[in-house]
Scaffold this motif. Sequence first.
Motif, PDB file in Angstrom:
ATOM      1  N   ASN A  35      38.351 -13.067  30.867  1.00 41.71           N
ATOM      2  CA  ASN A  35      38.219 -13.430  32.175  1.00 41.71           C
ATOM      3  C   ASN A  35      38.457 -12.013  33.251  1.00 41.71           C
ATOM      4  OD1 ASN A  35      38.940 -14.169  34.822  1.00 41.71           O
ATOM      5  ND2 ASN A  35      40.100 -15.857  34.572  1.00 41.71           N
ATOM      6  N   LEU A  36      37.498 -11.809  33.660  1.00 37.53           N
ATOM      7  CA  LEU A  36      37.494 -10.461  34.617  1.00 37.53           C
ATOM      8  C   LEU A  36      38.275 -10.318  35.784  1.00 37.53           C
ATOM      9  CD1 LEU A  36      33.800 -10.919  33.764  1.00 37.53           C
ATOM     10  CD2 LEU A  36      34.567  -8.550  33.688  1.00 37.53           C
ATOM     11  N   PHE A  37      38.830 -11.706  36.121  1.00 38.47           N
ATOM     12  CA  PHE A  37      39.846 -11.666  37.077  1.00 38.47           C
ATOM     13  C   PHE A  37      41.176 -11.305  36.713  1.00 38.47           C
ATOM     14  CE2 PHE A  37      36.810 -14.748  39.214  1.00 38.47           C
ATOM     15  CZ  PHE A  37      36.896 -14.489  40.436  1.00 38.47           C
ATOM     16  N   ASN A  38      41.353 -11.306  35.438  1.00 41.68           N
ATOM     17  CA  ASN A  38      42.752 -10.618  34.957  1.00 41.68           C
ATOM     18  C   ASN A  38      42.813  -9.275  34.511  1.00 41.68           C
ATOM     19  OD1 ASN A  38      43.667 -13.129  35.031  1.00 41.68           O
ATOM     20  ND2 ASN A  38      43.139 -13.798  32.821  1.00 41.68           N
ATOM     21  N   LEU A  39      41.611  -8.528  34.624  1.00 43.75           N
ATOM     22  CA  LEU A  39      41.700  -7.198  34.524  1.00 43.75           C
ATOM     23  C   LEU A  39      42.334  -6.352  35.672  1.00 43.75           C
ATOM     24  CD1 LEU A  39      38.003  -6.433  33.556  1.00 43.75           C
ATOM     25  CD2 LEU A  39      39.956  -6.179  31.997  1.00 43.75           C
ATOM     26  N   ARG A  40      43.136  -5.195  35.350  1.00 42.60           N
ATOM     27  CA  ARG A  40      43.773  -4.528  36.416  1.00 42.60           C
ATOM     28  C   ARG A  40      42.430  -3.713  37.086  1.00 42.60           C
ATOM     29  NH1 ARG A  40      49.381  -2.273  35.235  1.00 42.60           N
ATOM     30  NH2 ARG A  40      50.399  -3.986  34.085  1.00 42.60           N
ATOM     31  N   SER A  41      42.809  -3.481  38.288  1.00 45.64           N
ATOM     32  CA  SER A  41      41.487  -2.479  38.795  1.00 45.64           C
ATOM     33  C   SER A  41      41.337  -1.228  38.260  1.00 45.64           C
ATOM     34  CB  SER A  41      41.960  -2.524  40.190  1.00 45.64           C
ATOM     35  OG  SER A  41      43.106  -1.785  40.558  1.00 45.64           O
ATOM     36  N   LEU A 367      27.676 -12.521  29.706  1.00 48.51           N
ATOM     37  CA  LEU A 367      26.866 -11.684  30.329  1.00 48.51           C
ATOM     38  C   LEU A 367      27.855 -10.641  31.117  1.00 48.51           C
ATOM     39  CD1 LEU A 367      24.032 -10.354  29.964  1.00 48.51           C
ATOM     40  CD2 LEU A 367      23.381 -11.770  32.007  1.00 48.51           C
ATOM     41  N   ALA A 368      28.670 -11.244  31.777  1.00 47.66           N
ATOM     42  CA  ALA A 368      29.561 -10.506  32.835  1.00 47.66           C
ATOM     43  C   ALA A 368      30.483  -9.856  31.862  1.00 47.66           C
ATOM     44  CB  ALA A 368      30.291 -11.539  33.626  1.00 47.66           C
ATOM     45  N   VAL A 369      30.868 -10.342  30.749  1.00 48.69           N
ATOM     46  CA  VAL A 369      31.798  -9.690  29.925  1.00 48.69           C
ATOM     47  C   VAL A 369      31.072  -8.274  29.186  1.00 48.69           C
ATOM     48  CG1 VAL A 369      32.950  -9.687  27.597  1.00 48.69           C
ATOM     49  CG2 VAL A 369      33.411 -11.591  29.479  1.00 48.69           C
ATOM     50  N   GLU A 370      29.701  -8.596  28.982  1.00 48.50           N
ATOM     51  CA  GLU A 370      28.989  -7.372  28.345  1.00 48.50           C
ATOM     52  C   GLU A 370      28.805  -6.212  29.373  1.00 48.50           C
ATOM     53  OE1 GLU A 370      28.812  -8.152  25.287  1.00 48.50           O
ATOM     54  OE2 GLU A 370      28.019  -5.943  24.683  1.00 48.50           O
ATOM     55  N   PHE A 371      28.611  -6.518  30.378  1.00 44.98           N
ATOM     56  CA  PHE A 371      28.633  -5.600  31.703  1.00 44.98           C
ATOM     57  C   PHE A 371      29.721  -4.632  31.681  1.00 44.98           C
ATOM     58  CE2 PHE A 371      25.343  -8.312  33.960  1.00 44.98           C
ATOM     59  CZ  PHE A 371      24.403  -8.312  33.238  1.00 44.98           C
ATOM     60  N   TYR A 372      30.800  -5.302  31.578  1.00 49.25           N
ATOM     61  CA  TYR A 372      32.140  -4.525  31.471  1.00 49.25           C
ATOM     62  C   TYR A 372      32.242  -3.863  30.258  1.00 49.25           C
ATOM     63  CZ  TYR A 372      37.093  -3.411  31.466  1.00 49.25           C
ATOM     64  OH  TYR A 372      38.184  -2.505  31.243  1.00 49.25           O
ATOM     65  N   ARG A 378      32.506  -4.689  36.920  1.00 53.90           N
ATOM     66  CA  ARG A 378      33.159  -5.967  36.908  1.00 53.90           C
ATOM     67  C   ARG A 378      32.226  -6.762  37.797  1.00 53.90           C
ATOM     68  NH1 ARG A 378      39.368  -7.505  38.188  1.00 53.90           N
ATOM     69  NH2 ARG A 378      39.313  -6.175  39.770  1.00 53.90           N
ATOM     70  N   SER A 379      31.689  -7.977  37.443  1.00 51.93           N
ATOM     71  CA  SER A 379      30.817  -8.733  38.216  1.00 51.93           C
ATOM     72  C   SER A 379      31.595 -10.049  38.095  1.00 51.93           C
ATOM     73  CB  SER A 379      29.308  -8.861  37.536  1.00 51.93           C
ATOM     74  OG  SER A 379      29.625  -9.110  36.121  1.00 51.93           O
ATOM     75  N   ALA A 380      30.891 -11.016  38.806  1.00 58.19           N
ATOM     76  CA  ALA A 380      31.551 -12.529  38.804  1.00 58.19           C
ATOM     77  C   ALA A 380      30.532 -13.712  38.214  1.00 58.19           C
ATOM     78  CB  ALA A 380      31.779 -12.898  40.063  1.00 58.19           C
ATOM     79  N   GLU A 381      31.039 -14.628  37.339  1.00 57.89           N
ATOM     80  CA  GLU A 381      29.935 -15.714  36.811  1.00 57.89           C
ATOM     81  C   GLU A 381      29.973 -16.499  37.953  1.00 57.89           C
ATOM     82  OE1 GLU A 381      30.002 -19.764  34.399  1.00 57.89           O
ATOM     83  OE2 GLU A 381      31.166 -19.177  36.252  1.00 57.89           O
ATOM     84  N   ILE A 382      28.553 -17.043  38.273  1.00 55.20           N
ATOM     85  CA  ILE A 382      28.503 -17.994  39.119  1.00 55.20           C
ATOM     86  C   ILE A 382      27.628 -19.223  38.188  1.00 55.20           C
ATOM     87  CG2 ILE A 382      27.569 -18.907  41.118  1.00 55.20           C
ATOM     88  CD1 ILE A 382      28.495 -16.493  42.565  1.00 55.20           C
ATOM     89  N   GLY A 383      28.441 -19.977  37.543  1.00 54.27           N
ATOM     90  CA  GLY A 383      27.509 -20.510  36.602  1.00 54.27           C
ATOM     91  C   GLY A 383      28.436 -21.830  36.183  1.00 54.27           C
ATOM     92  N   THR A 384      28.487 -22.441  34.538  1.00 52.91           N
ATOM     93  CA  THR A 384      29.159 -23.431  34.496  1.00 52.91           C
ATOM     94  C   THR A 384      30.694 -23.393  34.617  1.00 52.91           C
ATOM     95  OG1 THR A 384      27.694 -24.057  32.943  1.00 52.91           O
ATOM     96  CG2 THR A 384      29.484 -25.109  32.329  1.00 52.91           C
ATOM     97  N   VAL A 404      25.025 -14.291  37.064  1.00 53.94           N
ATOM     98  CA  VAL A 404      26.050 -13.237  37.212  1.00 53.94           C
ATOM     99  C   VAL A 404      25.781 -12.648  38.707  1.00 53.94           C
ATOM    100  CG1 VAL A 404      27.162 -11.208  36.131  1.00 53.94           C
ATOM    101  CG2 VAL A 404      26.063 -13.031  34.589  1.00 53.94           C
ATOM    102  N   ARG A 405      26.916 -12.642  39.284  1.00 53.94           N
ATOM    103  CA  ARG A 405      26.779 -11.979  40.569  1.00 53.94           C
ATOM    104  C   ARG A 405      27.350 -10.683  40.563  1.00 53.94           C
ATOM    105  NH1 ARG A 405      30.135 -13.816  45.833  1.00 53.94           N
ATOM    106  NH2 ARG A 405      31.768 -12.535  44.925  1.00 53.94           N
ATOM    107  N   LEU A 406      26.544  -9.598  41.082  1.00 48.86           N
ATOM    108  CA  LEU A 406      26.886  -8.147  41.390  1.00 48.86           C
ATOM    109  C   LEU A 406      27.152  -8.082  42.764  1.00 48.86           C
ATOM    110  CD1 LEU A 406      24.562  -6.620  38.903  1.00 48.86           C
ATOM    111  CD2 LEU A 406      27.040  -6.984  38.348  1.00 48.86           C
ATOM    112  N   ALA A 407      28.269  -8.085  43.542  1.00 52.38           N
ATOM    113  CA  ALA A 407      28.576  -8.120  44.728  1.00 52.38           C
ATOM    114  C   ALA A 407      28.914  -6.882  45.148  1.00 52.38           C
ATOM    115  CB  ALA A 407      29.364  -9.172  45.097  1.00 52.38           C
ATOM    116  N   VAL A 408      28.244  -6.175  46.163  1.00 50.52           N
ATOM    117  CA  VAL A 408      28.194  -4.734  46.608  1.00 50.52           C
ATOM    118  C   VAL A 408      29.420  -4.769  47.749  1.00 50.52           C
ATOM    119  CG1 VAL A 408      27.115  -2.731  47.063  1.00 50.52           C
ATOM    120  CG2 VAL A 408      25.942  -4.360  45.876  1.00 50.52           C
TER     121      VAL A 408
END
Length: 459
Positions: A35-41, A367-372, A378-384, A404-408
């Motif tokens: 879960n990418l929210f759980n990563l430290r910055s 996919l978001a995990v793979e980009f990391y 770090r990106s965000a899932e907008i899916g299931t 997968v959202r890559l928000a700038v």
Amino acid sequence: MTLPYCEPFKIKMVESLRKSTHAEREEWIRQASYNLFNLRSEQVFIDLLTDSGTGAMSDKQWGAIMTGDESYAGASSYYNLKEAIRDITGFEYFLPTHQGRAAENVLFSVLVKEGDIIPGNSHFDTTKGHIEFRKATAVDCTVAVARDIKATDPFKGNVDLDLLGKVLDETPRQKLGCIVMTVTNNTSGGQPVSMANLRGVRSLADRYGVPVIIDSARFAENAYFIRMREEGYSHKSIREIAREMFSYADGMTMSSKKDAIVNIGGFIGFRDKELFRKASTFNIMFEGFVTYGGMAGRDMNALAIGLYEGTEFEYLESRISQVARLGEKMRAAGIPLQLPLGGHAIFIDAGTFLPHIPAEEFPAQRLAVEFYLEGGIRSAEIGTIMADRDPVTRENRYPDLELVRLAVPRRVYTDNHMDYVAAAVSNVFERRNEIRRGLAIRWEAPIMRHFTVELDLLS
Ligand code: F0G
């Protein structure tokens, strides 16, 4: 030669970033339960999780921080903000809140009750959360073309006015709390809503006597798209366009962390004094006294300035062009994206990227995990996962799109950072067939599960 777009600012202060190794990232993402929210910055190299609260404030905003008035009641900072809100939005009354979802909580405490129907274009997840928490139903009336990822219609954030009319017609008036129009439409891909559509919503709302609320987090980006794409607006200023947009609403909720370029803050705008008064009681209960509502005086000062900076055409042009640059690089590499490119983010179609991974295995999260893993992005899932379970049946809701959202973030990264991201995503695209399986949920919360979900990698 036409001169290219260029940032209307220069950089006065920098923050160091550290690159990590693939092995480090593998360990960190495992510890974070995928879960990418759980990563430290510090474990992230380029953070495109969100454009919310992550923008860089200007020297003028930082200067205003020093002159914030921290009086409990009647602070000058409150009046600075009140003046800016009236000038930019036209709303006479306002309540400060600590962020956007707090504005929703306060306003919906007045407007939404059990059994209500709240139609609109795609409600953002916290908006939907606050509606469903009150045992009411959010009805998504977004135009069908929004689900066609390749369609290049200029206003895929619009509501389908026929569908909205039908919902209004079939619902008893006392069950219609309000209509929520989200600009830009974040959930459907940062797509704008046209002025004509807002006008159409207003006339339906008048016919059925329902208030219209604009969820305004990215109102300035929406105004920019109206100026660039809708006939009759190319010579209007962003502020003129924004004023007209708000003229079709009875109120607004604002997450100031987006288009007002501050790190924290929100507010509610009202035209009607009675509604403002009713909401004030809830503001005092949940947020704070009506002249600070969960914000420090200094933050209200910075927000008052951010509302002006975020509605300057040259700034918006450079911001949206930077997002487009990222999208164009990825498109050139053949990566399936939502079109047209959105205002605050690029949305990658994970369903097409990883067609062999079923929705039950959360392809967008995978996919978001793979980009990391590839580039520390770090990106965000907008899916299931984000679509969550149906509140009644508790079954997974499968959205039409796995994105997968890559928000700038605003005024934070350079074009070189965007090129790095595009290269990393392209590398993953080249080896996409090696990603065989998705993820399984180990633990989830009963509502808004995506923030805290714990996952296992399937092999
Ligand atoms: N409305 C929209 C359209 C949003 O995008 C958000 C937040 C909110 C309301 C809630 O505001 O975060 O200040 O409480 N969106 C963030 C995002 C979190 O990443 O898109 P908040």
